[in-house]
Enzyme design. Structure first.
Site, mmCIF file in Angstrom:
data_model
loop_
_atom_site.group_PDB
_atom_site.id
_atom_site.type_symbol
_atom_site.label_atom_id
_atom_site.label_comp_id
_atom_site.label_asym_id
_atom_site.label_seq_id
_atom_site.Cartn_x
_atom_site.Cartn_y
_atom_site.Cartn_z
ATOM 1 N N CYS A 1 2.519 -20.276 19.094
ATOM 2 C CA CYS A 1 3.359 -21.309 18.734
ATOM 3 C C CYS A 1 4.816 -20.752 18.134
ATOM 4 O O CYS A 1 5.760 -21.053 18.416
ATOM 5 C CB CYS A 1 2.787 -22.386 17.703
ATOM 6 S SG CYS A 1 1.320 -22.934 18.302
ATOM 7 N N ASP A 2 4.340 -19.756 17.242
ATOM 8 C CA ASP A 2 5.568 -19.234 16.171
ATOM 9 C C ASP A 2 5.896 -17.808 16.573
ATOM 10 O O ASP A 2 7.095 -17.527 15.911
ATOM 11 C CB ASP A 2 4.788 -19.255 14.873
ATOM 12 C CG ASP A 2 4.234 -20.734 14.402
ATOM 13 O OD1 ASP A 2 4.861 -21.687 15.064
ATOM 14 O OD2 ASP A 2 3.304 -20.541 13.848
ATOM 15 N N CYS B 1 -0.757 -18.955 14.431
ATOM 16 C CA CYS B 1 -0.677 -19.332 15.784
ATOM 17 C C CYS B 1 0.584 -18.333 16.442
ATOM 18 O O CYS B 1 1.522 -18.910 16.301
ATOM 19 C CB CYS B 1 -0.322 -20.697 16.101
ATOM 20 S SG CYS B 1 -0.330 -21.163 17.804
#
Ligand SMILES: Cc1cc2nc3c(=O)[nH]c(=O)nc-3n(C[C@H](O)[C@H](O)[C@H](O)COP(=O)(O)OP(=O)(O)OC[C@H]3O[C@@H](n4cnc5c(N)ncnc54)[C@H](O)[C@@H]3O)c2cc1C
Length: 543
Positions: free
Chosen positions: A368-369, A365
């Site tokens: 997200c990261d 992701c």
């Protein structure tokens, strides 16, 4: 300025005022006072301290129940509460051990609001199932939840931890740690993927968990994967249960209820499914360009006008019959029909090091990261639309990214490919990842050039993987739903599976795997279910 622009901004302002007033009257009714202490370094003005101050001040202005004070790190209050880093936020510190290392930015705003509401109510609002588990905790638990502003899954996990800390303030303490603000802590814990949760220094949660699963993992001090209710679960009776809150499920919810059915939608993770983590969408009609999360918010608020949504609950079993019984981690549903809109989940490379270093530099992701790798060097593995979209996103947020693709051409849309070349993003063609190496985090990958047979080491801090998706059929395999040769749900033209009363829609059925097609299939399935429930085909006598 055009009239329509003026009208839009006026409507926007009115909506904002209405929202602020509503929030103010909700806070006014809360029984408990909320003390928020912000600790900052004297003379330091960075984006985290400034945002923390602005957000808290905005909430303080909503209600006299909210009391805000700011202190320097060398103030005696900092010594009293053992605060050493800036910014740190404490909530009712005399009562609860909840601290936030960072600022409530982006998605984290949802967590911040929930903390204030729960403290204001003076209750954890845990479900009966969770209370049953947390009561068994009789020794201290120090929780750390690593989050990021762009992670749609993080609020669910952070709020689980907040509820635990409110329920047992004598034994449970909590630190919510923003990985961008406190990068050194993220590196120390190798928390390169969010949300990630530790209790007493043990990893108890990788990703967002349902509330009950979180409490069980916290009690056992290990990462649990299944929650079986120990006490009698609540029963909900309905016409249709929709499993999955992606575009297919949300659209089906709107259509089913508008047709006159009573429907419940169950989502185990973030609403919006894959769209929640899509950086930008450029092919959904009505929007030339829209952030995935923005599109999700629009779809969810539309769906909420009609369908009851049970979020944070995983469907763990479906028992066919009349009615069909559906069990989640929290309750039981009895329904006349079930729509499986469980979508797809990312495929794995299946190479050594991938699972060991997952969350330690291996990520699926980028939304997200990605922020943790800003200024760093990563690779993206894949060659389709998802991989190219995510490469462009990483590039745009300042990550030095190289695309690694096993073929000599991409399978992405022309428009995306053009963008990739224009940005001069390096591509390693005909290259396969054979191993991901590192001790505490990713250090390098072993690459094979499948044309020359040459193997080389490539130093990288992160490996993002976007090599396709496999249908999420684990639930239906147990149920005996027939699958196609490719592993998708087999259904007829009315989205009926081989089991009476069980239907499917969206990516789990295969096909084009787009938001608009998933939404289309969701609407078709809901209308077919409505017609079938009026005149159940499985009860008709053959003529
Ligand atoms: C990075 C990326 C970029 C993309 N870009 C685009 C784009 O630009 N345009 C486009 O049209 N499409 C795009 N797509 C594809 C699009 O997002 C999907 O086709 C679409 O989301 C499929 O919708 P769905 O509802 O079928 O499934 P999903 O979106 O996969 O939703 C399924 C939901 O079901 C839930 N679920 C599964 N099992 C259970 C269970 N047992 N209990 C409870 N809940 C469960 C899951 O948590 C999930 O939220 C992209 C996808 C990705 C990953």
């Amino acid at each position: 300025m055009s009239n329509s622009f003026q009208e839009d901004s006026h409507q926007h302002q009115t909506a904002n005022e209405e929202f602020t007033n509503q929030l103010g009257s909700i806070f006014a009714k809360l029984p408990e006072k909320i003390d928020i202490f912000l600790f900052t370094q004297k003379g330091e003005e960075n984006v985290f301290s400034q945002t923390a101050r602005h957000v808290i001040q905005a909430f303080e202005g909503l209600s006299p129940k909210i009391h805000f004070e700011e202190f320097d790190l060398d103030h005696e209050m900092a010594r009293k509460w053992n605060v050493t880093t800036s910014p740190t936020i404490l909530f009712n510190p005399g009562q609860y051990a909840i601290r936030w290392l960072g600022a409530p930015m982006g998605e984290e705003g949802r967590t911040f609001l929930e903390i204030l509401m729960l403290i204001g109510i003076g209750s954890s609002k845990l479900t009966d199932q969770s209370l049953h588990v947390i009561k068994k905790i009789d020794t201290p638990r120090a929780i750390k939840v690593f989050v990021s502003a762009t992670c749609p899954y993080c609020p669910q996990q952070a709020v689980n931890a907040v509820k635990a800390a409110i329920e047992k303030p004598d034994l449970i303490s909590l630190e919510i740690i923003d990985i961008q603000c406190r990068q050194e802590l993220a590196h120390e814990y190798s928390a390169h993927s969010v949300p990630q949760t530790f209790a007493n220094e043990v990893l108890i949660g990788m990703g967002a968990q349902s509330e009950e699963l979180f409490m069980l993992s916290l009690q056992k001090l290990q990462q649990e994967t299944l929650f079986i209710p120990e006490i009698e679960a609540e029963l909900v009776e309905t016409d249709l249960v929709i499993v999955g809150g992606g575009p297919a499920g949300l659209t089906a919810g709107i259509y089913a209820v508008r047709s006159g059915l009573k429907a419940a939608l169950i989502e185990r993770g973030a609403l919006g499914g894959q769209v929640a983590t899509t950086p930008v969408v450029e092919n959904y009609p009505g929007f030339t360009q829209v952030g995935g999360k923005t599109l999700v918010d629009i779809m969810v608020s539309h769906a909420l006008e009609y369908v009851q949504i049970f979020q944070g609950e995983e469907v763990i079993s479906i028992q066919p019959g009349d009615p069909i019984t559906i069990s989640t981690s929290r309750r039981r549903f009895e329904s006349r029909a079930v729509l499986l809109a469980t979508g797809a989940s990312h495929s794995h490379l299946g190479v050594p090091g991938e699972s060991r270093l997952s969350g330690r530099g291996v990520s699926y992701c980028s939304t997200c990261d990605g922020p943790l790798f800003k200024g760093g060097k990563v690779i993206m593995v894949g060659g389709g639309n998802s991989a190219v979209t995510e490469v462009l996103h990483l590039h745009n947020i300042g990550v030095q990214v190289t695309l690694v693709h096993r073929r000599d051409s991409l399978r992405a849309q022309e428009h995306l490919t053009k963008n990739l070349f224009e940005n001069r993003i390096p591509i390693l063609w005909n290259t396969e990842v054979k191993e991901i190496r590192g001790t505490r985090g990713v250090e390098d990958v072993l690459l094979l050039n499948n044309q020359t047979g040459e193997t080389t080491s490539f130093e990288t801090e992160g490996v993002f993987i976007a090599i396709g998706y496999k249908p999420e059929v684990s639930l239906v395999k147990k149920l005996g739903v027939e699958l196609t040769e490719d592993g998708f749900i087999k259904r007829d033209s009315r989205h009926r599976t081989n089991i009476p009363g069980i239907y499917s829609a969206g990516d789990v059925e295969g096909g084009y795997k787009q938001i608009v097609t998933a939404a289309g299939m969701g609407s078709e399935a809901a209308l077919a279910i409505f017609e079938d429930l009026i005149n159940p085909y499985w009860k008709q006598q053959p003529t």
